[in-house]
Design an enzyme around this catalytic site. Structure first.
Site, mmCIF file in Angstrom:
data_model
loop_
_atom_site.group_PDB
_atom_site.id
_atom_site.type_symbol
_atom_site.label_atom_id
_atom_site.label_comp_id
_atom_site.label_asym_id
_atom_site.label_seq_id
_atom_site.Cartn_x
_atom_site.Cartn_y
_atom_site.Cartn_z
ATOM 1 N N ASN A 171 0.881 -1.178 0.000
ATOM 2 C CA ASN A 171 0.000 0.000 0.000
ATOM 3 C C ASN A 171 0.916 1.224 0.000
ATOM 4 O O ASN A 171 1.418 1.635 1.044
ATOM 5 C CB ASN A 171 -0.890 -0.043 1.235
ATOM 6 C CG ASN A 171 -1.900 1.097 1.264
ATOM 7 O OD1 ASN A 171 -1.836 2.015 0.441
ATOM 8 N ND2 ASN A 171 -2.821 1.037 2.201
ATOM 9 N N LYS A 206 3.284 0.756 3.251
ATOM 10 C CA LYS A 206 3.068 -0.333 4.207
ATOM 11 C C LYS A 206 3.092 -1.637 3.422
ATOM 12 O O LYS A 206 2.713 -1.647 2.246
ATOM 13 C CB LYS A 206 1.691 -0.196 4.864
ATOM 14 C CG LYS A 206 1.608 0.923 5.879
ATOM 15 C CD LYS A 206 0.300 0.841 6.642
ATOM 16 C CE LYS A 206 -0.711 1.778 6.044
ATOM 17 N NZ LYS A 206 -1.949 1.985 6.729
ATOM 18 N N ARG A 218 -2.394 -1.978 -3.661
ATOM 19 C CA ARG A 218 -3.607 -1.179 -3.520
ATOM 20 C C ARG A 218 -3.490 0.030 -4.448
ATOM 21 O O ARG A 218 -2.511 0.768 -4.395
ATOM 22 C CB ARG A 218 -3.747 -0.695 -2.088
ATOM 23 C CG ARG A 218 -4.963 0.163 -1.923
ATOM 24 C CD ARG A 218 -5.056 0.747 -0.552
ATOM 25 N NE ARG A 218 -6.295 1.496 -0.452
ATOM 26 C CZ ARG A 218 -6.528 2.392 0.474
ATOM 27 N NH1 ARG A 218 -5.607 2.663 1.375
ATOM 28 N NH2 ARG A 218 -7.671 3.019 0.516
ATOM 29 N N HIS A 221 -12.901 2.579 -0.662
ATOM 30 C CA HIS A 221 -12.911 1.515 0.373
ATOM 31 C C HIS A 221 -13.539 0.219 -0.167
ATOM 32 O O HIS A 221 -14.099 -0.572 0.595
ATOM 33 C CB HIS A 221 -13.748 1.925 1.611
ATOM 34 C CG HIS A 221 -13.142 2.994 2.456
ATOM 35 N ND1 HIS A 221 -13.903 3.970 3.051
ATOM 36 C CD2 HIS A 221 -11.874 3.229 2.841
ATOM 37 C CE1 HIS A 221 -13.132 4.770 3.763
ATOM 38 N NE2 HIS A 221 -11.875 4.342 3.641
ATOM 39 N N HIS A 237 -17.969 1.526 6.926
ATOM 40 C CA HIS A 237 -16.508 1.566 7.155
ATOM 41 C C HIS A 237 -16.199 2.921 7.792
ATOM 42 O O HIS A 237 -16.222 3.956 7.124
ATOM 43 C CB HIS A 237 -15.752 1.394 5.836
ATOM 44 C CG HIS A 237 -14.270 1.443 6.018
ATOM 45 N ND1 HIS A 237 -13.445 0.349 5.833
ATOM 46 C CD2 HIS A 237 -13.457 2.448 6.403
ATOM 47 C CE1 HIS A 237 -12.201 0.692 6.099
ATOM 48 N NE2 HIS A 237 -12.178 1.974 6.450
ATOM 49 N N GLY A 253 -13.426 4.863 9.692
ATOM 50 C CA GLY A 253 -12.029 4.989 10.139
ATOM 51 C C GLY A 253 -11.670 6.459 10.111
ATOM 52 O O GLY A 253 -12.518 7.307 10.388
ATOM 53 N N ARG A 266 -12.150 15.355 6.948
ATOM 54 C CA ARG A 266 -12.854 15.680 5.694
ATOM 55 C C ARG A 266 -14.308 16.035 5.983
ATOM 56 O O ARG A 266 -14.928 15.479 6.874
ATOM 57 C CB ARG A 266 -12.813 14.485 4.734
ATOM 58 C CG ARG A 266 -11.415 14.162 4.280
ATOM 59 C CD ARG A 266 -11.392 12.943 3.369
ATOM 60 N NE ARG A 266 -10.284 12.083 3.719
ATOM 61 C CZ ARG A 266 -10.224 10.784 3.433
ATOM 62 N NH1 ARG A 266 -11.215 10.194 2.803
ATOM 63 N NH2 ARG A 266 -9.175 10.088 3.786
ATOM 64 N N GLU A 310 -8.265 -5.408 4.387
ATOM 65 C CA GLU A 310 -8.075 -5.047 2.978
ATOM 66 C C GLU A 310 -6.865 -5.747 2.389
ATOM 67 O O GLU A 310 -6.860 -6.106 1.210
ATOM 68 C CB GLU A 310 -7.937 -3.518 2.862
ATOM 69 C CG GLU A 310 -9.267 -2.810 3.093
ATOM 70 C CD GLU A 310 -9.134 -1.360 3.546
ATOM 71 O OE1 GLU A 310 -8.566 -1.136 4.628
ATOM 72 O OE2 GLU A 310 -9.605 -0.466 2.832
#
Ligand code: ADP
Length: 397
Positions: free
Chosen positions: A7, A14, A90, A180, A208, A210, A241, A384
């Site tokens: 990712n 990551k 990803r 997502h 979802h 997070g 956001r 994920e």
């Protein structure tokens, strides 16, 4: 069968190495500060850790460092790269071209690059990671792209179009894409498994929650609507956001404050949401602490976020003409029992009641509604990376 999952961001990535025979994580880690000093933290499943500062002028050196960590360091987990069957990446934006994951070749890279301006904060960084990874691992290790958007490509036009002149859709691809996707797909499929039913027979709402948040309506295993839109700004209030706004607010503030589109974008992406309202933090844990001390703006931020979640869930019950299960996932969805309780307490009209177990379920799978609620509500931790690994394996086997 080992799959490496990446990712990649603009200055970090990551990763996880997953053994697909039992889907266990063999090692995971993080390369940070790419473009400057550079460092890696690599942890093997048995607890061995390799930490190092390593010059990383580009992603290329970061991948060299990752290869060293995997194959030679004191926390090495494989003898050679030959043991890695494929790499799954990803990628945030696959436009309306990719409704599924895809094996990467030069054509795919060019097509994905053409979507960069739709996701300027994410896609170029994802692709930088892919290109560097291909160079570092060589042609023999296949690379697969798994898009955040592809699960939502089943949305019908009535859900993905915005009420603006049609030409902007034709010229620039302005439409709802949704994000997502890997998470909504994973938890909705797992929900069907838990219920012992076929996903084709279920209407599921997946929340979802997070740092970024989105809710999806999954009917018969297909996403038919979702709260994030053209970009991950749309929907309801997130950590930093704004979620859905009256568009006139943008022109009004821009004129009053004399700010550029780029500055406006920064305000809406980084200074709004829970942070913007509470003035405390983007993190629900900090805001909870402030609210408990009587901070009125922290309390207001929570009330707004929870109310907006309830409205989205309610609208998707209407969109699907019913619902068979509701799922919470993501850092907040998995851990914050107060958010879940608020949402369930607002759905007694559906015969949904918050169960005693709700207060004790944090980061683990479980039923959080009462056992006799008409619609079960579950916590299902998202994964994920596993979705990416499974797709990479399936496409390269
Ligand atoms: P990302 O979207 O960056 O992947 P996560 O899914 O990890 O983020 O979610 C991060 C958020 O989860 C944090 O900002 C925090 O608000 C929330 N969170 C994590 N743990 C808890 C907890 N124990 N209680 C309440 N909120 C939590």
């Amino acid at each position: 069968m080992k799959i490496l999952v990446i990712n990649a961001g603009s200055s970090s990535f990551k990763y996880q190495l997953i053994d697909m025979t039992d889907e266990s994580v063999i090692a995971k880690g993080l390369c940070e500060r790419i473009g400057s000093a550079g460092n890696i933290k690599h942890t093997a499943a048995d607890g061995r850790v390799y930490k190092a500062d390593y010059p990383m002028p580009t992603h290329m050196e970061a991948f060299d460092c990752l290869i060293y960590a995997l194959t030679k360091s004191e926390a090495k987990v494989i003898d050679s790269l030959d043991e890695i069957n494929a790499v799954g990446h990803r990628v945030v934006q696959g436009g309306d071209f990719y409704s599924q994951s895809v094996v990467i070749n030069e054509d795919v890279l060019k097509t994905v690059e053409s979507f960069n301006e739709l996701a300027p904060l994410h896609n170029p960084a994802n692709l930088m990671g892919v290109r560097a990874c291909i160079k570092a691992f060589g042609e023999n290790v296949p690379q697969v792209a798994v898009f955040d958007t592809s699960f939502h490509q089943t949305m019908p036009p009535r859900a993905f179009m915005y009420g603006i002149p049609y030409e902007y859709y034709e010229k620039y691809g302005v439409r709802r894409y949704g994000f997502h996707g890997a998470s909504h797909r994973f938890v909705s499929e797992r929900c069907a498994e838990i219920m012992g039913k076929k996903k084709e027979d279920l209407k599921i709402i997946t929340c979802h929650l997070g740092n970024g948040c989105s809710i999806a309506a999954v009917d018969g295993g297909k996403s038919i609507d979702t709260s994030m839109g053209f970009t991950p700004l749309d929907g309801f209030m997130m950590g930093t956001r704004c979620g859905t706004l009256d568009p006139s607010i943008l022109t009004f503030i821009a004129e009053k404050e004399n700010i550029t589109p780029a500055e406006m974008s920064n305000i809406l992406n980084k200074k709004s949401g829970m942070l913007g309202i509470s003035g405390v933090s983007n993190d629900n844990r900090d805001i909870t602490a402030a609210a408990n001390e009587g901070n009125e703006r922290a309390k207001l931020a929570f009330e707004m976020q929870r109310y907006q979640i309830v409205k989205f869930v309610g609208s998707y019950i209407a969109a699907m003409n019913g619902v068979d299960a509701i799922v919470f996932t993501g850092g907040i969805g998995e851990n914050d029992s107060a958010v879940r309780k608020y949402v369930m307490d607002s759905m007694t009209y559906m015969g949904i009641y918050c169960g005693d177990a709700n207060a004790d379920i944090h980061g683990e799978e479980g039923l959080v509604s009462t056992p006799d609620s008409k619609v079960p509500v579950y916590v299902i931790p998202t994964n994920e990376e596993l979705v990416i690994a499974r797709d990479a394996l399936a496409l390269t086997k």
